[in-house]
Design an enzyme around this catalytic site. Structure first.
Site, PDB file in Angstrom:
ATOM      1  CG  ASN A 107      -1.621   1.326   1.391  1.00 24.85           C
ATOM      2  OD1 ASN A 107      -2.502   1.640   0.596  1.00 24.85           O
ATOM      3  ND2 ASN A 107      -1.221   2.139   2.364  1.00 24.85           N
ATOM      4  CG  HIS A 108       2.490   2.058   3.275  1.00 20.84           C
ATOM      5  ND1 HIS A 108       1.278   1.538   3.677  1.00 20.84           N
ATOM      6  CD2 HIS A 108       3.407   1.522   4.109  1.00 20.84           C
ATOM      7  CE1 HIS A 108       1.455   0.745   4.729  1.00 20.84           C
ATOM      8  NE2 HIS A 108       2.745   0.703   4.996  1.00 20.84           N
ATOM      9  CD  GLN A 173       3.813   3.447   7.621  1.00 17.87           C
ATOM     10  OE1 GLN A 173       2.889   4.005   8.195  1.00 17.87           O
ATOM     11  NE2 GLN A 173       4.116   2.183   7.835  1.00 17.87           N
ATOM     12  CG  ASP A 175      -1.282   5.401   0.694  1.00 23.82           C
ATOM     13  OD1 ASP A 175      -0.641   5.445   1.762  1.00 23.82           O
ATOM     14  OD2 ASP A 175      -2.480   5.053   0.615  1.00 23.82           O
ATOM     15  NE  ARG A 203      -1.090  -9.064   7.658  1.00 28.20           N
ATOM     16  CZ  ARG A 203      -0.968  -7.774   7.928  1.00 28.20           C
ATOM     17  NH1 ARG A 203      -0.064  -7.041   7.304  1.00 28.20           N
ATOM     18  NH2 ARG A 203      -1.741  -7.194   8.808  1.00 28.20           N
ATOM     19  CG  ASP A 205       0.080  -3.904   5.727  1.00 31.86           C
ATOM     20  OD1 ASP A 205      -0.202  -4.314   6.860  1.00 31.86           O
ATOM     21  OD2 ASP A 205       0.324  -2.703   5.470  1.00 31.86           O
ATOM     22  CD  GLU A 249      -4.354  -5.178   8.197  1.00 32.54           C
ATOM     23  OE1 GLU A 249      -4.336  -4.767   9.353  1.00 32.54           O
ATOM     24  OE2 GLU A 249      -3.647  -4.668   7.306  1.00 32.54           O
ATOM     25  CG  HIS A 316       1.041  -7.536  14.072  1.00 35.45           C
ATOM     26  ND1 HIS A 316       0.146  -8.250  13.298  1.00 35.45           N
ATOM     27  CD2 HIS A 316       1.334  -6.420  13.378  1.00 35.45           C
ATOM     28  CE1 HIS A 316      -0.068  -7.587  12.171  1.00 35.45           C
ATOM     29  NE2 HIS A 316       0.627  -6.477  12.201  1.00 35.45           N
ATOM     30  CG  ASP A 317      -1.660  -4.082  13.977  1.00 35.60           C
ATOM     31  OD1 ASP A 317      -0.522  -3.591  14.122  1.00 35.60           O
ATOM     32  OD2 ASP A 317      -2.117  -4.428  12.874  1.00 35.60           O
TER      33      ASP A 317
END
Ligand code: NOJ
Ligand code: CA
Length: 557
Positions: A107-108, A173, A175, A203, A205, A249, A316-317
């Site tokens: 995404n970034h 970050q 995009d 995975r 993101d 995600e 993890h968040d």
């Protein structure tokens, strides 16, 4: 079912284990976990029954967002090892029957990625269109920021070129713009590279942000349907490695999530985390009332046959509660994270499961039994199997990212470096390494680790949990969830008591009088009446997994 489908679609019944190399095992004692340390611990993971490792970002990074800000998609952060170490890990894991998937964060990039450095050097940069720019002052976007402690807008002004760039997360970050075909080619190359090194998938993101092209001008005059893009990414993956998967995600309500699975057998994301069930599970646990979870499970959209839910209790968040109403969220906060220091962004909890369950082994085991029993693929976060706690002294989301606790030794056996050199200190107190560690739990048949091992084995021996749809069974107790997973000729009955009082639950089983009951987790037997009623005795916070086999058929454990 076509020939071979059950084993070819390995993700339908995988046990996924997420870890961060830098906090798992430090082999050269410099305070930072490394690939060699992880490789040394592969047999531990194999012993637990893990079949798929998910590695959090291990690429070169400026560490603004714990590795989710990448400066080189093709690299391995030198502190963790090099490509040779990575390949050794993948090869060792494969030898033990374990696949490896890696985080794909496209995404970034980091604002220090060479593409962005070039892009911001001049409006004429060849990389300018890799990112999303606007020249007019942006509207108020404070309601769209993901990290409200650090940002109040998703647009950042760039002094040098006098324009604003889009950043869905931190301003460091920026995009990427997937409407630009050159960006899409670069992303495909990144996938291709790691596939050649043996990974079994990614995975992915922040998928909704990745596909959100609203702020972007279609580059080179091309219109792009974002879901077509996801479809082409999956097709590319399939061409390069037939059995590779994308675990996405997508924290959206079910009705919006379903588009990300795609059509037919499922032609976009292979697997999506079930954020809805996770959040409602905590609401149910807080209320000691199974109905919020049950109602949500009934709202799960039917999946394309090759797709899957990723079921988790902790990641993890922050443990996000963003899909609950304000009132519901406050109920969960009150039960599991009452102090402000335990909460984050007003929407989530930065604690691990055992402290949330007040250290009560019955409640901790109930959470994991529930998680493994919901149709889907379980995804564990490292340390859950031994009941690690969080370190609230660490900043924000890092509270749950303290190092793995291997033994009661200094630094929890994670590293031989002086404690002040550690990437992050282990937690102290009741959940510190002297009380919670692998070495002590391994030989103890009553430990959480031993329980988790049996749970993983029971899950692997019950492919109906990966393949079946959920059927709720009627019964009168609000604190009880009773469901059946039926697939092929296999049937599993799962009964969980979310309340502290013992319950006797009577369930009407279809074809009951011709059925043998086998208690999968090895507890006391249950009774089955001639009319097909099963009577299940549950302790407070108790649970049972019962296999239903037609009398006279081959016994499956
Ligand atoms: C989602 C990840 O889970 C989170 O840790 C990260 O900060 C953001 N995406 C941005 O990459
Ligand atoms: Ca190291």
């Amino acid at each position: 079912m076509d020939f071979g489908e059950t084993s070819d679609l390995w993700w339908k019944t995988a046990v996924v284990y997420c870890l961060d190399v830098q906090t798992f095992m430090d082999w050269n004692d410099d305070g930072i976990g490394d690939f060699q340390g992880l490789t040394e611990r592969i047999d531990y993971l194999a012993g637990l029954g893990v079949t798929c490792l998910w590695l959090m970002p291990f690429y070169p990074t400026t560490d603004r967002d714990d590795g989710y800000d990448i400066t080189d998609y093709y690299g391995v952060d030198a502190r963790l090892g090099h490509h040779g170490d990575f390949v050794e890990l993948v090869r060792t894991a494969r030898d033990r029957g374990m696949r490896v998937i890696v985080d794909l964060v496209v995404n970034h990039t980091s604002d220090q990625h060479p593409w962005f450095l070039d892009a911001r050097s001049s409006k004429d940069s060849a990389y300018r269109d890799f990112y999303v720019w606007r020249s007019d002052p942006p509207p108020d976007t404070s309601d769209k920021v993901v990290f409200p402690d650090a940002e109040d807008s998703i647009w950042e002004y760039d002094e040098r070129t006098g324009e604003y760039f889009l950043h869905s997360f931190y301003r460091e970050q920026p995009d990427l713009d997937i409407t630009n075909p050159r960006v899409r080619d670069e992303i495909a190359k990144v996938l291709g590279f790691w596939l050649e090194l043996g990974v079994a998938g990614f995975r992915v993101d922040a998928v909704p942000s990745l596909l959100d092209v609203a702020g972007a001008e279609p580059a080179l005059g091309e219109d792009l349907d974002p879901h077509d893009y996801l479809r082409s990414l999956r097709a590319f993956l399939g061409r390069r490695r037939g059995d590779a998967m994308l675990l996405g995600e997508v924290n959206l309500p079910y009705e919006d999530q379903v588009a990300f699975f795609g059509e037919g057998d499922g032609d976009q994301l292979t697997m999506i985390f079930d954020f809805m069930a996770m959040q409602k599970m905590y609401l149910s646990l807080a209320r000691r009332d199974a109905r919020p979870l049950a109602d949500t499970l009934l709202q799960r959209p039917p999946l394309p046959v090759h797709s899957q839910w990723g079921v988790f209790a902790r990641n993890h968040d922050e443990l996000t509660l963003d899909k609950l109403t304000d009132e519901e969220r406050h109920e969960v906060f009150a039960a599991f994270g009452p102090e402000e220091s335990m909460q984050l962004f007003g929407r989530g909890i930065r604690r691990r499961v055992p402290p949330m369950m007040e250290g009560d082994p019955r409640r901790i085991r109930l959470v994991y039994s529930l998680m493994f029993s919901l149709p889907g693929t379980p995804v564990l976060f490292f340390g859950e199997e031994i009941g690690m706690g969080e370190n609230l002294d660490l900043e924000g989301r890092m509270a749950v990212r303290s190092p793995m606790q291997w033994s009661e030794q200094e630094n929890g056996g994670f590293s031989g470096a002086p404690p002040d050199q550690l990437k992050r200190p282990p937690t102290a107190g009741a959940y510190g390494p002297e009380h919670v560690n692998v070495a002590a739990q391994r030989p103890d048949p009553d430990s959480l680790l031993s329980f988790m091992r049996s749970l993983v084995r029971a899950y692997r021996e019950s492919p109906e949990l990966g393949w079946a749809e959920l059927h709720l069974l009627e019964q009168p107790h609000v604190e009880v969830l009773a469901h059946e997973c039926r697939w092929d000729d296999r049937r599993l009955l799962l009964v969980h008591n979310l309340g502290p009082e013992p319950r006797r639950v009577s369930l009407q089983i279809e074809g009951g009088d011709g059925i043998d009951l086998v208690d999968v987790l090895g507890e006391a037997p249950c009774t089955l009446d001639a009319d097909g009623t099963v009577h299940v005795e549950l302790d407070g916070y108790g649970f049972r997994w019962l296999r239903l086999s037609p009398v006279g058929t081959k016994r499956i454990w």
